[in-house]
Design an enzyme around this catalytic site. Sequence first.
Site, PDB file in Angstrom:
ATOM      1  N   GLU A  73     -23.535   5.350  -1.562  1.00 17.60           N
ATOM      2  CA  GLU A  73     -23.773   4.316  -0.564  1.00 17.60           C
ATOM      3  C   GLU A  73     -24.427   4.825   0.714  1.00 17.60           C
ATOM      4  O   GLU A  73     -25.184   4.087   1.347  1.00 17.60           O
ATOM      5  CB  GLU A  73     -22.438   3.636  -0.212  1.00 17.60           C
ATOM      6  CG  GLU A  73     -21.760   2.927  -1.373  1.00 17.60           C
ATOM      7  CD  GLU A  73     -22.570   1.728  -1.848  1.00 17.60           C
ATOM      8  OE1 GLU A  73     -23.327   1.151  -1.055  1.00 17.60           O
ATOM      9  OE2 GLU A  73     -22.460   1.383  -3.038  1.00 17.60           O
TER      10      GLU A  73
ATOM     11  N   SER B 221      35.762 -18.916 -22.658  1.00 17.32           N
ATOM     12  CA  SER B 221      36.934 -18.140 -22.230  1.00 17.32           C
ATOM     13  C   SER B 221      36.597 -17.034 -21.237  1.00 17.32           C
ATOM     14  O   SER B 221      37.515 -16.395 -20.706  1.00 17.32           O
ATOM     15  CB  SER B 221      37.621 -17.520 -23.453  1.00 17.32           C
ATOM     16  OG  SER B 221      38.092 -18.531 -24.320  1.00 17.32           O
TER      17      SER B 221
END
Length: 1016
Positions: free
Chosen positions: A196, A472
Amino acid sequence: MTEINDPNTDRPEGSTLPNHRDNEQTRPIRRPDDPDRTWLSSQKPAQPGHDTRPNRPQPPAPTPRRRSAWDPPPIQPRPAQPTYRAPAPTVFQVPPPPQPRKRVGIGRLLAAVLVLGLVAGMLLLAVGMVGYVWIASQLPSAEELLARRIQFATSQILDRDGNLLWEIIDPSGGRRTIVTLDQISPDLINATVATEDRFFFSNVGVDPIAVVRAVYYNLTEGEIVSGGSTITQQLARNVLLTPEERTEQSFSRKIKEAVLAVEINRQYSKQQILEIYLNQIYYGNLAYGIEAASETYFGKKAKDLTLAEASMLAGLPQSPALHDPYTNPEGAKARQADVLRLMVEAQAISQTQADEAAQIELPFQPVGFSMQAPHFVTYVRQELEKIVPPDYIYQAGLRVQTTLNPRLQAIAEEEVRNQVDALTGRNVSNGALVAMDVSTGQILAMVGSKDFRNEVIDGQVNMATSPRQPGSAIKPLTYLAAFERLNWTPSTLLMDTPVEYPDGAGGVYQPKNYDDKFHGPVLLRYALANSFNIPPVKTLQLIGVDALKEMGARLGITTLTRNDYGLALTLGAGEVPLVELTGAYQIMANGGVQVPPTAILSITDSFGRVIEPARPQSRPVLRPEHAYLITSILADNEARSLTFGPNSALNLSRPAAAKTGTTNDYKDNWTMGFTPDIVTGVWVGNADNTPMINVSGLAGAGPIWHNFMERAHEGLPVRDFTRPPTIVELEICADSGTIPSPVCPQRKKEIFFKDQPPLGPDQDIHQLIAIDRNTGLRANEFCRANVEEKYFRVYPGEDGRAWAMSQGIEQPPEQYCPSTNIFAGITGPLDGASVRGVITLEGSATAANFSHYQIEVGKGTNPAEFALAVGPVSQIVEQGVLGTLDTTQVENGPYTLRLVVFDQSGGAFDGKVRVLVDNAATSTPAPTDTPLPVPDTPTVTPTIVLPTDTPTVQPPTVTPTPELPTDTPIPPSATPTETPTVELPTATPTIGLPTVAPVITATLSLQATTEPVNNQ
């Protein structure tokens, strides 16, 4: 690798500057739409005193020292830049010879042109400077770069080891995770700079020559392979310009961009600019910034990128769609080759390294990252939104580290999937699991369904947080409440016998056990361990439904809020979420201390600031002794063997407490349990509430719980539960649970909270009871002359006595010997009288320690059954009115009236008279109170003998008196009509209570009873 294009890098001795062609071939390729660079970018840094920029850091000299995080990446020495070569100034080197006047005129003309040019240049420079200042004043301040650099940031949800589970992506943006420069691979930094902006570390933010260079490279390559904008210009365009200006193709936009770039370069260091740039640029596939790109394409962090991976990613920002490796792998590979070539030309890598990197086949992550532990992630997201505003989740780039253990999560998912698949033939399609750390409450694993993506089973419904009936598994909470409210212990004796209660809808509720059997007297330890149903129902009837609701709320259950629960709540009639019930069991495992379930360890934003959520503090909610007693019962494999066997899924290779739960219709089954380290809850069923086919908690959820717990504890030391110092061990009678009586046949040890010991030996079912041989009643102070000690098994309560009698177990009498000063006698009507209408009952009811009296009526002269007609009356009567009786409500015929007097020691005495009810059917008056003929007897007060099923009671007289025959014949009355047969009605008697005691009027509409005289 060495630094790229460092202008201060010394060239090795003897090296020569390359010619202009060589230098041009090493320049980076740029996009043609960027502005030209100035010749300033190719000059050496200004001498001290000539740089007008305030304190801008200079590129580091290549001295051999340790690099810091903020140092620029290492680069190779680059060839010297070509210098500007002005035409040879020959006119100034040799004085000109004398010339004719014509030559002097030309010289003056040239001088004038030079002066004018200089003035024009100065004017242009001044205009340029003014224009620069004016343009800069119209643009956003470069100081806004840090504030405006990020428009959004992705929040990440990680497991406890830092592995990514999911990213919360802004619907209007994409993925972005902020990292610092030292968290980025040097290969990626070098590749980006070489591609770049090769002269990034030396330019002033712009480079016009780069535009010419980009045009050259793009023309020679036949395609756009590089642009002309510097990294600083790209950053200025993407951050400080408006979206409309970014896409505008105009000279004014180029000027604005260049001015902003120079200003940014003046106010920020190169390292700051590069870091912001690498976090800002778009890499395609919704990945913004290098960290998001690294995760998206390779599933790793940016600091771990290899050269091959870095060169691939560095080539994407120029045209992410064109070079997308998913849609155009050939184009992506060609672009990677361009980047590697530019890195070689920049001397960041060698040609050999470039060739090796180009040959590597890169494994890309599948498109669309798959959410890990999806139900847990959803749970965390919900918790996160309670801590921070939802919009902040999209903007702050949160890093949410959770409590999830990746190894345990993988085990949980595997075990749930395997067991549900194994039960497919029994209509089981789904399962869920929650595991927590006992001491911290941290959620270690959460599985909300077998398959999150399976719509057929409603896989996206999180069954770990959906309320379901626990069966239960809720019973331990009932017994905890009984420990607190009734002072019960593990050895409390309970009766597992038939019982029924009104159901509130006109019917009855009859609880049954899972095996459809009744087990008689059982200790609480065995009742809970074997999950008998009737004992906890009887327990809840004693403590009340609200007590169980309160206990559930205290233990973190939020769903038991209805007001219409019945006694079946203790069997799981209410609905609770698995995660909350697991939290309740965590409290039992943690010695009664609650640590609310938590899924989040830490939260930081993209700037590293810590967001600390408000965490509920741990607090004791149970006595540690009660928590330990329940734990001891649930961990007692021997105690539960009667129902579950010795080698059930509840038995681990280390100490563990466990409880199953199954609903009557098989819609839900559970297994809950814990060790000192991990508490785990498992649910199995169907999300749509369709029933399974005979799948209990032991067969359905049990194997998942067992296998997960065994695997989860691998590598952990074996630990037992810590016993509180206030827990003591005492000897009890084995079958009654009390301190042993002298005749207890078998004894054993049991543990107790020292402030709640077992019942005393007088409550033992094994008793020697004093019986009066004369009466067969219990002996007391009134009958001590002829007494024997007799062994009985005395079971508590009415249901205990009834059960014993149903089993043929002899029970002691309930009555005691009567007091010698007790008297009961009816003097009116007389024995054998004929009565009609409302009659007055007269007589005496007295006792030394009087309790009460009552009058009963039986049909016939020797009835086996009596019904209550008057009373109970708590006032002594001495030769007065006992009450009144309405005889018109029964059929005519013989009846027996019985007066029973009770004393406070439980003794009783009675007196009887027989009457003939003769309510005439015609208006012809009939004589009343006509004495019936009786055998010739002495005039002394007679002794009335009770029916044959009732013990004979002697009157309180000193001299013996003859007894009346038990079946005295009653001759017919003077009326010639036949005496009708009278049947008592079966309805409940209507008894008229006295308005003024003790005169009591009763209506003879009676229901018989077979109960003998007893202590009320």
